[in-house]
Design an enzyme around this catalytic site. Sequence first.
Site, PDB file in Angstrom:
ATOM      1  N   ASP A   4     -15.713   2.848 -59.281  1.00  0.00           N
ATOM      2  CA  ASP A   4     -16.536   1.765 -59.854  1.00  0.00           C
ATOM      3  C   ASP A   4     -16.061   0.398 -59.352  1.00  0.00           C
ATOM      4  O   ASP A   4     -16.771  -0.604 -59.514  1.00  0.00           O
ATOM      5  CB  ASP A   4     -16.526   1.809 -61.385  1.00  0.00           C
ATOM      6  CG  ASP A   4     -15.155   1.567 -62.014  1.00  0.00           C
ATOM      7  OD1 ASP A   4     -14.136   1.514 -61.288  1.00  0.00           O
ATOM      8  OD2 ASP A   4     -15.095   1.427 -63.264  1.00  0.00           O
ATOM      9  N   GLU A   5     -14.872   0.360 -58.718  1.00  0.00           N
ATOM     10  CA  GLU A   5     -14.366  -0.932 -58.232  1.00  0.00           C
ATOM     11  C   GLU A   5     -15.214  -1.470 -57.084  1.00  0.00           C
ATOM     12  O   GLU A   5     -15.102  -2.640 -56.739  1.00  0.00           O
ATOM     13  CB  GLU A   5     -12.886  -0.812 -57.854  1.00  0.00           C
ATOM     14  CG  GLU A   5     -12.048  -0.445 -59.074  1.00  0.00           C
ATOM     15  CD  GLU A   5     -10.540  -0.590 -58.878  1.00  0.00           C
ATOM     16  OE1 GLU A   5     -10.119  -1.438 -58.097  1.00  0.00           O
ATOM     17  OE2 GLU A   5      -9.817   0.172 -59.539  1.00  0.00           O
TER      18      GLU A   5
HETATM   19  P1  TYD Z   1      -4.138  -0.018 -62.400  1.00  0.00           P
HETATM   20  O1  TYD Z   1      -3.602   1.152 -63.146  1.00  0.00           O
HETATM   21  O2  TYD Z   1      -3.388  -0.514 -61.209  1.00  0.00           O
HETATM   22  O3  TYD Z   1      -5.666   0.326 -62.043  1.00  0.00           O
HETATM   23  P2  TYD Z   1      -6.817  -0.624 -61.416  1.00  0.00           P
HETATM   24  O4  TYD Z   1      -6.221  -1.886 -60.953  1.00  0.00           O
HETATM   25  O5  TYD Z   1      -7.325   0.210 -60.283  1.00  0.00           O
HETATM   26  O6  TYD Z   1      -7.813  -0.800 -62.518  1.00  0.00           O
HETATM   27  O7  TYD Z   1      -4.261  -1.243 -63.402  1.00  0.00           O
HETATM   28  C1  TYD Z   1      -5.051  -1.149 -64.576  1.00  0.00           C
HETATM   29  C2  TYD Z   1      -5.019  -2.501 -65.253  1.00  0.00           C
HETATM   30  O8  TYD Z   1      -3.681  -2.746 -65.717  1.00  0.00           O
HETATM   31  C3  TYD Z   1      -5.354  -3.655 -64.324  1.00  0.00           C
HETATM   32  O9  TYD Z   1      -6.105  -4.620 -65.057  1.00  0.00           O
HETATM   33  C4  TYD Z   1      -4.007  -4.229 -63.931  1.00  0.00           C
HETATM   34  C5  TYD Z   1      -3.166  -3.958 -65.163  1.00  0.00           C
HETATM   35  N1  TYD Z   1      -1.725  -3.732 -64.902  1.00  0.00           N
HETATM   36  C6  TYD Z   1      -0.757  -4.475 -65.595  1.00  0.00           C
HETATM   37  O10 TYD Z   1      -1.089  -5.332 -66.438  1.00  0.00           O
HETATM   38  N2  TYD Z   1       0.566  -4.236 -65.339  1.00  0.00           N
HETATM   39  C7  TYD Z   1       0.971  -3.308 -64.418  1.00  0.00           C
HETATM   40  O11 TYD Z   1       2.201  -3.152 -64.197  1.00  0.00           O
HETATM   41  C8  TYD Z   1      -0.033  -2.547 -63.719  1.00  0.00           C
HETATM   42  C9  TYD Z   1       0.367  -1.521 -62.702  1.00  0.00           C
HETATM   43  C10 TYD Z   1      -1.363  -2.794 -64.003  1.00  0.00           C
END
Ligand code: TYD
Length: 339
Positions: free
Chosen positions: A126-127
């Site tokens: 979905d990104e």
């Molecule tokens: P992620 O699991 O990397 O998935 P995506 O970016 O593909 O959605 O991240 C999910 C959400 O969590 C995203 O808004 C970024 C946030 N996040 C943090 O706040 N701290 C972290 O250490 C990470 C890895 C992600």
Amino acid sequence: MKILVTGGAGFIGSNFVFHMLDKYPNYEIVCLDNLTYAGNLSTLDSVMKNPNFQFVKGDIADSTFINELFDNHKFDIVVNFAAESHVDRSIEDPQIFLVANIIGTGVLMDACRNHGNIRYHQVSTDEVYGDLPLDRPDLLFTENTPIHTSSPYSSSKAGADLLVQSYHRTFGLPITISRCSNNYGPYHFPEKLIPLMISKALAGEKLPVYGDGLNIRDWLYVEDHCKAIDVIIHNGRIGEVYNVGGHNEMSNIDIVKIILSKLGKSEDLISYVTDRKGHDMRYAIDPTKITTELGWAPTTMFADGIEKTIDWYLNNRTWWENIISGEYQNYYNEMYGKK
Ligand code: TYD
Ligand code: NAD
């Protein structure tokens, strides 16, 4: 039926392998994975001895290798999970995302074209739609939402997604595409939000929340994603895109607080850190098409899924502790090194 599953040593691909071997005892699954840092062969331990399963190490972007593989196997369908998948890594080093995600997809589809027009399914995201504003909860991504990406990761996935559509229109390759929201569940690599926060909380370390933590993701339990791909490859209309998700929107900070509370840890562990560059605000899927056309709907809601996931990480500490220590990367040599 013989299925090539690429990226099957990763999070969603491995769950898909388990789902398919369990549900279709007569199908043969060949799992191809390059075992990048995100691929973990020990994840596939339980199926290694299954006569209907075979693991092959290799790169989807290596056309010589891929063509030989297709010469040696008569695949009925290819399901492509293989990709560089972490947004933060794509901000640090975009190039490898272009090779794995775009070139790799092209190589696989050319092999499909050159071996009898094999059915091809692309696991997209979905990104590719970019993000939605927080103050418009009425807005959802449909399959007709324009592609409009934010990160090198999502752009590389969008490039692949468009390439797949072009192979259908130009060459008549029988393709389908699924665009799924954020997954969570067993075997999720502990660099992604949910497993990272579980492992850090258990270690009593600070939990790094980007920005104000108000970004929203639409979470889907991984088993539900696997079931969606299963129905699409069996019953989906050729040439079509299907959104996969299930109205499970949660802010990052709420998820972190749920994890801390379920593990009996203090919210003092939360540490607000510098925001991710280009950070998408909100993802939200409208799954009407797959529900009405194919009868798919998610069966695990977030409240149950997060319990199951936390329990899985508590009961499978060796799996993720070996990742954090780096030990898992020796596993392939132990299994195959002397062969
Ligand atoms: P992620 O699991 O990397 O998935 P995506 O970016 O593909 O959605 O991240 C999910 C959400 O969590 C995203 O808004 C970024 C946030 N996040 C943090 O706040 N701290 C972290 O250490 C990470 C890895 C992600
Ligand atoms: P993952 O990073 O856990 O697994 C990716 C797997 O692909 C790894 O085993 C890795 O070794 C393998 N791989 C990477 N490059 C390769 C190459 N060039 N050749 C062969 N194998 C290679 O990722 P995941 O979370 O399981 O995601 C799987 C797919 O689903 C990806 O295409 C991703 O874009 C898509 N997706 C993921 C999510 C999610 O929330 N995780 C949501 C929607 C779509």
